[in-house]
Design a protein around this motif. Structure first.
Motif, mmCIF file in Angstrom:
data_model
loop_
_atom_site.group_PDB
_atom_site.id
_atom_site.type_symbol
_atom_site.label_atom_id
_atom_site.label_comp_id
_atom_site.label_asym_id
_atom_site.label_seq_id
_atom_site.Cartn_x
_atom_site.Cartn_y
_atom_site.Cartn_z
ATOM 1 N N LEU A 1 0.858 -1.193 0.000
ATOM 2 C CA LEU A 1 0.000 0.000 0.000
ATOM 3 C C LEU A 1 0.887 1.233 0.000
ATOM 4 C CD1 LEU A 1 -2.786 1.332 0.250
ATOM 5 C CD2 LEU A 1 -2.615 1.037 2.731
ATOM 6 N N ILE A 2 0.845 2.000 -1.103
ATOM 7 C CA ILE A 2 1.803 3.098 -1.215
ATOM 8 C C ILE A 2 1.165 4.482 -1.160
ATOM 9 C CG2 ILE A 2 3.359 1.623 -2.531
ATOM 10 C CD1 ILE A 2 2.689 3.278 -4.995
ATOM 11 N N ALA A 3 -0.166 4.556 -1.297
ATOM 12 C CA ALA A 3 -0.791 5.886 -1.267
ATOM 13 C C ALA A 3 -2.284 5.739 -0.972
ATOM 14 C CB ALA A 3 -0.597 6.614 -2.593
ATOM 15 N N PRO B 1 2.053 -4.146 -4.993
ATOM 16 C CA PRO B 1 2.559 -5.179 -4.079
ATOM 17 C C PRO B 1 3.865 -5.825 -4.539
ATOM 18 C CG PRO B 1 0.734 -6.028 -5.384
ATOM 19 C CD PRO B 1 0.836 -4.562 -5.692
ATOM 20 N N ASP B 2 4.566 -6.370 -3.579
ATOM 21 C CA ASP B 2 5.783 -7.126 -3.837
ATOM 22 C C ASP B 2 5.732 -8.377 -2.956
ATOM 23 O OD1 ASP B 2 8.276 -7.926 -4.640
ATOM 24 O OD2 ASP B 2 9.382 -6.411 -3.491
ATOM 25 N N LYS C 1 8.378 -7.508 -7.487
ATOM 26 C CA LYS C 1 7.926 -6.221 -8.015
ATOM 27 C C LYS C 1 8.968 -5.642 -8.954
ATOM 28 C CE LYS C 1 7.814 -2.430 -5.433
ATOM 29 N NZ LYS C 1 7.375 -1.364 -4.482
ATOM 30 N N LYS C 2 10.221 -5.816 -8.642
ATOM 31 C CA LYS C 2 11.292 -5.307 -9.494
ATOM 32 C C LYS C 2 11.205 -5.899 -10.893
ATOM 33 C CE LYS C 2 16.344 -4.890 -9.766
ATOM 34 N NZ LYS C 2 17.633 -5.188 -9.084
ATOM 35 N N GLU C 3 10.982 -7.218 -10.981
ATOM 36 C CA GLU C 3 10.868 -7.870 -12.292
ATOM 37 C C GLU C 3 9.618 -7.405 -13.025
ATOM 38 O OE1 GLU C 3 10.597 -12.350 -14.306
ATOM 39 O OE2 GLU C 3 10.845 -12.131 -12.132
ATOM 40 N N PHE C 4 8.516 -7.276 -12.282
ATOM 41 C CA PHE C 4 7.271 -6.814 -12.906
ATOM 42 C C PHE C 4 7.427 -5.406 -13.472
ATOM 43 C CE2 PHE C 4 3.359 -4.310 -12.496
ATOM 44 C CZ PHE C 4 2.534 -5.008 -13.373
#
Length: 217
Positions: A23-25, A58-59, A203-206
């Motif tokens: 959850l970022i914002a 999400p990660d 998440k980095k790969e996505f």
């Protein structure tokens, strides 16, 4: 977690900001412009109607690569018998309304608010969102919808009125687009999609796949 300004369409960079459990914002609005911008960053809204809008990245990320689709023997028999027929963008409103109204085990109510539904209908009218319909004897019995960003499909929600309808539609979509769609974003884990071959990636790969896709558009 960052509070968004309703008067400015911006988000924290999901590559450098993790937030809490993805959850970022929160806050902002559900304008077509903000939603489209969010998805190009790998961010999506998910919240309960009546509550503040929550934005997630999400990660790890739950995805399906179309060439990894799994079809069980029983599902292959159903597909071979042509129990269902399929279409694309024939009844977007019907699909999204059914996704909102279909009850699901373990869920009380729906996460798909009227406001969010109307925003996706507008995105469809702009050619940015698409629906996949599953028909049986002329009746809409299943389907799903999402946003198409280049060769990446961001799946949102699916429904089924009869057994295996949504599975059949998803398999048909993945198999029909394995040469044109690189990745189907399923966002968060479900056993239903895991059984069809969806899996977690970082998440980095996505985001790497997403950004490469954006650059090719």
């Amino acid at each position: 977690m960052v509070r968004l300004d309703e008067n400015e369409i911006s988000f924290p960079d999901p590559e450098t900001y993790d937030g809490q459990d993805g959850l970022i914002a929160f806050g902002g609005d559900l304008s077509v412009e903000r939603i489209w911008f969010a998805y190009q960053l790998g961010i999506f809204p998910w919240y309960n109607p009546g509550e503040e809008i929550l934005w997630w990245s999400p990660d790890p990320r739950f995805v399906l690569f179309p060439d990894e689709i799994k079809v069980s023997k029983s599902m292959q028999k159903i597909l071979n018998r042509n129990v269902f027929t399929f279409s694309e963008n024939r009844d977007f409103r019907g699909v999204i309304k059914n996704c909102q109204q279909t009850s699901r085990k373990g869920q009380d109510g729906t996460w798909l608010s009227n406001e969010l539904m109307e925003s996706f209908i507008k995105l469809h009218e702009y050619g940015l969102a698409k629906s996949i319909e599953v028909w049986q004897d002329g009746e809409l019995v299943g389907g799903f919808y999402g946003l198409q960003i280049g060769n990446l499909f961001c799946g949102e929600s699916m429904f089924a009125k009869v057994s295996n309808a949504s599975k059949a539609g998803f398999i048909h979509f993945a198999q029909s687009n394995k040469n044109t769609i690189e990745l189907i974003d399923c966002q968060t884990h479900t056993y239903h999609l895991e059984s069809l071959g969806a899996r977690m990636i970082s998440k980095k790969e996505f985001l790497k796949i997403l950004h490469e896709n954006n650059e090719r558009r």
